[in-house]
Write a protein that holds these residues in place. Structure first.
Motif, PDB file in Angstrom:
ATOM      1  N   VAL A  41      38.122  13.825  72.899  1.00 18.53           N
ATOM      2  CA  VAL A  41      36.923  14.205  72.140  1.00 18.53           C
ATOM      3  C   VAL A  41      36.424  15.568  72.607  1.00 18.53           C
ATOM      4  CG1 VAL A  41      34.485  13.624  71.789  1.00 18.53           C
ATOM      5  CG2 VAL A  41      36.224  11.869  71.538  1.00 18.53           C
ATOM      6  N   PHE A  42      36.415  15.781  73.918  1.00 23.40           N
ATOM      7  CA  PHE A  42      35.969  17.061  74.463  1.00 23.40           C
ATOM      8  C   PHE A  42      36.878  18.198  74.014  1.00 23.40           C
ATOM      9  CE2 PHE A  42      35.977  20.239  77.915  1.00 23.40           C
ATOM     10  CZ  PHE A  42      34.649  20.628  77.843  1.00 23.40           C
ATOM     11  N   SER A  43      38.188  17.985  74.067  1.00 21.06           N
ATOM     12  CA  SER A  43      39.147  19.023  73.652  1.00 21.06           C
ATOM     13  C   SER A  43      38.987  19.342  72.171  1.00 21.06           C
ATOM     14  CB  SER A  43      40.576  18.567  73.914  1.00 21.06           C
ATOM     15  OG  SER A  43      40.768  18.322  75.268  1.00 21.06           O
ATOM     16  N   TYR A  44      38.839  18.304  71.353  1.00 22.35           N
ATOM     17  CA  TYR A  44      38.640  18.505  69.924  1.00 22.35           C
ATOM     18  C   TYR A  44      37.361  19.294  69.672  1.00 22.35           C
ATOM     19  CZ  TYR A  44      37.571  17.455  65.065  1.00 22.35           C
ATOM     20  OH  TYR A  44      37.252  17.571  63.745  1.00 22.35           O
ATOM     21  N   GLY A  45      36.290  18.923  70.360  1.00 19.32           N
ATOM     22  CA  GLY A  45      35.018  19.632  70.203  1.00 19.32           C
ATOM     23  C   GLY A  45      35.118  21.072  70.646  1.00 19.32           C
ATOM     24  N   LEU A  46      35.815  21.306  71.738  1.00 19.26           N
ATOM     25  CA  LEU A  46      35.984  22.670  72.241  1.00 19.26           C
ATOM     26  C   LEU A  46      36.803  23.520  71.265  1.00 19.26           C
ATOM     27  CD1 LEU A  46      35.261  24.337  74.746  1.00 19.26           C
ATOM     28  CD2 LEU A  46      37.441  23.657  75.722  1.00 19.26           C
ATOM     29  N   LEU A  47      37.879  22.964  70.739  1.00 20.40           N
ATOM     30  CA  LEU A  47      38.705  23.685  69.774  1.00 20.40           C
ATOM     31  C   LEU A  47      37.923  23.974  68.496  1.00 20.40           C
ATOM     32  CD1 LEU A  47      41.484  24.796  68.949  1.00 20.40           C
ATOM     33  CD2 LEU A  47      42.026  22.516  68.114  1.00 20.40           C
ATOM     34  N   LEU A  48      37.206  22.968  68.008  1.00 17.85           N
ATOM     35  CA  LEU A  48      36.406  23.153  66.802  1.00 17.85           C
ATOM     36  C   LEU A  48      35.308  24.194  67.016  1.00 17.85           C
ATOM     37  CD1 LEU A  48      36.046  22.134  63.904  1.00 17.85           C
ATOM     38  CD2 LEU A  48      34.462  20.426  64.807  1.00 17.85           C
ATOM     39  N   SER A  49      34.692  24.166  68.188  1.00 19.16           N
ATOM     40  CA  SER A  49      33.648  25.146  68.510  1.00 19.16           C
ATOM     41  C   SER A  49      34.205  26.563  68.541  1.00 19.16           C
ATOM     42  CB  SER A  49      32.996  24.819  69.855  1.00 19.16           C
ATOM     43  OG  SER A  49      32.356  23.584  69.812  1.00 19.16           O
ATOM     44  N   ALA A  50      35.384  26.717  69.126  1.00 17.08           N
ATOM     45  CA  ALA A  50      36.001  28.045  69.178  1.00 17.08           C
ATOM     46  C   ALA A  50      36.318  28.554  67.771  1.00 17.08           C
ATOM     47  CB  ALA A  50      37.274  27.999  70.024  1.00 17.08           C
ATOM     48  N   LEU A  51      36.848  27.688  66.921  1.00 11.34           N
ATOM     49  CA  LEU A  51      37.159  28.105  65.551  1.00 11.34           C
ATOM     50  C   LEU A  51      35.897  28.458  64.768  1.00 11.34           C
ATOM     51  CD1 LEU A  51      39.989  25.556  64.704  1.00 11.34           C
ATOM     52  CD2 LEU A  51      40.228  28.002  65.173  1.00 11.34           C
ATOM     53  N   ILE A  52      34.856  27.655  64.945  1.00  7.16           N
ATOM     54  CA  ILE A  52      33.581  27.948  64.273  1.00  7.16           C
ATOM     55  C   ILE A  52      33.007  29.258  64.790  1.00  7.16           C
ATOM     56  CG2 ILE A  52      31.181  27.176  64.071  1.00  7.16           C
ATOM     57  CD1 ILE A  52      32.279  24.307  63.926  1.00  7.16           C
ATOM     58  N   PHE A  53      33.108  29.489  66.106  1.00  8.46           N
ATOM     59  CA  PHE A  53      32.625  30.737  66.688  1.00  8.46           C
ATOM     60  C   PHE A  53      33.307  31.948  66.043  1.00  8.46           C
ATOM     61  CE2 PHE A  53      33.629  34.099  69.759  1.00  8.46           C
ATOM     62  CZ  PHE A  53      32.355  34.611  69.988  1.00  8.46           C
ATOM     63  N   PHE A  54      34.631  31.900  65.956  1.00  4.48           N
ATOM     64  CA  PHE A  54      35.340  33.045  65.382  1.00  4.48           C
ATOM     65  C   PHE A  54      35.050  33.188  63.883  1.00  4.48           C
ATOM     66  CE2 PHE A  54      38.030  32.712  69.230  1.00  4.48           C
ATOM     67  CZ  PHE A  54      37.830  34.002  69.687  1.00  4.48           C
ATOM     68  N   ALA A  55      34.917  32.091  63.181  1.00  2.00           N
ATOM     69  CA  ALA A  55      34.588  32.171  61.751  1.00  2.00           C
ATOM     70  C   ALA A  55      33.224  32.831  61.556  1.00  2.00           C
ATOM     71  CB  ALA A  55      34.600  30.777  61.124  1.00  2.00           C
ATOM     72  N   ILE A  56      32.243  32.431  62.353  1.00  2.00           N
ATOM     73  CA  ILE A  56      30.906  33.024  62.245  1.00  2.00           C
ATOM     74  C   ILE A  56      30.948  34.483  62.679  1.00  2.00           C
ATOM     75  CG2 ILE A  56      28.572  32.973  63.218  1.00  2.00           C
ATOM     76  CD1 ILE A  56      28.780  29.911  63.229  1.00  2.00           C
ATOM     77  N   LEU A  57      31.688  34.776  63.750  1.00  2.00           N
ATOM     78  CA  LEU A  57      31.786  36.153  64.235  1.00  2.00           C
ATOM     79  C   LEU A  57      32.345  37.081  63.155  1.00  2.00           C
ATOM     80  CD1 LEU A  57      31.670  38.205  66.621  1.00  2.00           C
ATOM     81  CD2 LEU A  57      34.039  37.552  67.081  1.00  2.00           C
ATOM     82  N   PHE A  58      33.466  36.699  62.556  1.00  2.00           N
ATOM     83  CA  PHE A  58      34.072  37.570  61.549  1.00  2.00           C
ATOM     84  C   PHE A  58      33.248  37.619  60.264  1.00  2.00           C
ATOM     85  CE2 PHE A  58      37.935  36.876  64.173  1.00  2.00           C
ATOM     86  CZ  PHE A  58      38.125  38.209  64.514  1.00  2.00           C
ATOM     87  N   ALA A  59      32.597  36.514  59.913  1.00  2.00           N
ATOM     88  CA  ALA A  59      31.713  36.540  58.747  1.00  2.00           C
ATOM     89  C   ALA A  59      30.541  37.488  58.989  1.00  2.00           C
ATOM     90  CB  ALA A  59      31.205  35.132  58.433  1.00  2.00           C
ATOM     91  N   MET A  60      29.994  37.473  60.187  1.00  2.00           N
ATOM     92  CA  MET A  60      28.881  38.371  60.507  1.00  2.00           C
ATOM     93  C   MET A  60      29.339  39.833  60.574  1.00  2.00           C
ATOM     94  SD  MET A  60      26.085  36.793  60.606  1.00  2.00           S
ATOM     95  CE  MET A  60      25.290  35.244  60.903  1.00  2.00           C
ATOM     96  N   LEU A  61      30.534  40.053  61.095  1.00  2.00           N
ATOM     97  CA  LEU A  61      31.060  41.431  61.088  1.00  2.00           C
ATOM     98  C   LEU A  61      31.247  41.927  59.654  1.00  2.00           C
ATOM     99  CD1 LEU A  61      33.695  41.392  63.976  1.00  2.00           C
ATOM    100  CD2 LEU A  61      31.614  42.773  63.858  1.00  2.00           C
ATOM    101  N   ALA A  62      31.796  41.079  58.800  1.00  2.00           N
ATOM    102  CA  ALA A  62      31.976  41.458  57.399  1.00  2.00           C
ATOM    103  C   ALA A  62      30.620  41.725  56.752  1.00  2.00           C
ATOM    104  CB  ALA A  62      32.726  40.365  56.645  1.00  2.00           C
TER     105      ALA A  62
END
Length: 136
Positions: A41-62
């Motif tokens: 559960v922790f690994s899944y949450g960490l992976l999902l958090s990282a993907l969400i982080f990058f999605a938000i980062l690139f959306a904000m850069l755009a």
């Protein structure tokens, strides 16, 4: 008579020892399973958090580059994006208790899923044995 009692108590001692060893092994296996589920559960949450982080980062850069183009100001475009990040941070801070409870509930449900599966299997088995087919 003494030989039978001695044999009986020796076998009883062996059975109790075997039972204790098996019970300890079962407890260890259950602990391993629970630890594995928490790590999953922790690994899944960490992976999902990282993907969400990058999605938000690139959306904000755009969005920042888009606002730069519309406003003809690099500073203003990225200042608006920084403001959006501040609002996002404040949203997380104000909802920290709700987020903490959500994470705790997810971990607890992962830990209890094994017991729920065992209970459901036991219940369905007992229901199947209680039902008797009707004769025609």
């Amino acid at each position: 008579m003494g030989i039978d009692a001695e044999k009986f108590f020796r076998e009883l001692k062996d059975d109790i020892s075997t039972y204790a060893e098996l019970k300890l092994e079962l407890i260890k296996l259950n602990a391993y399973e629970r630890i594995g589920k928490v790590i999953a559960v922790f690994s899944y949450g960490l992976l999902l958090s990282a993907l969400i982080f990058f999605a938000i980062l690139f959306a904000m850069l755009a969005l920042g580059f888009l606002l730069n183009k519309w406003l003809d100001s690099t500073t203003a475009g990225f200042a608006i994006v920084a403001g959006l990040y501040v609002m996002l941070i404040l949203l997380v801070i104000f909802n920290r208790e709700r987020i903490r409870l959500l994470v705790i509930n997810i971990i607890i449900s992962a830990l209890n899923s094994n017991e729920q599966e065992k209970d459901a299997a036991t219940k369905s088995t007992s229901e199947n044995t209680e039902q008797t087919p009707l004769a025609h």
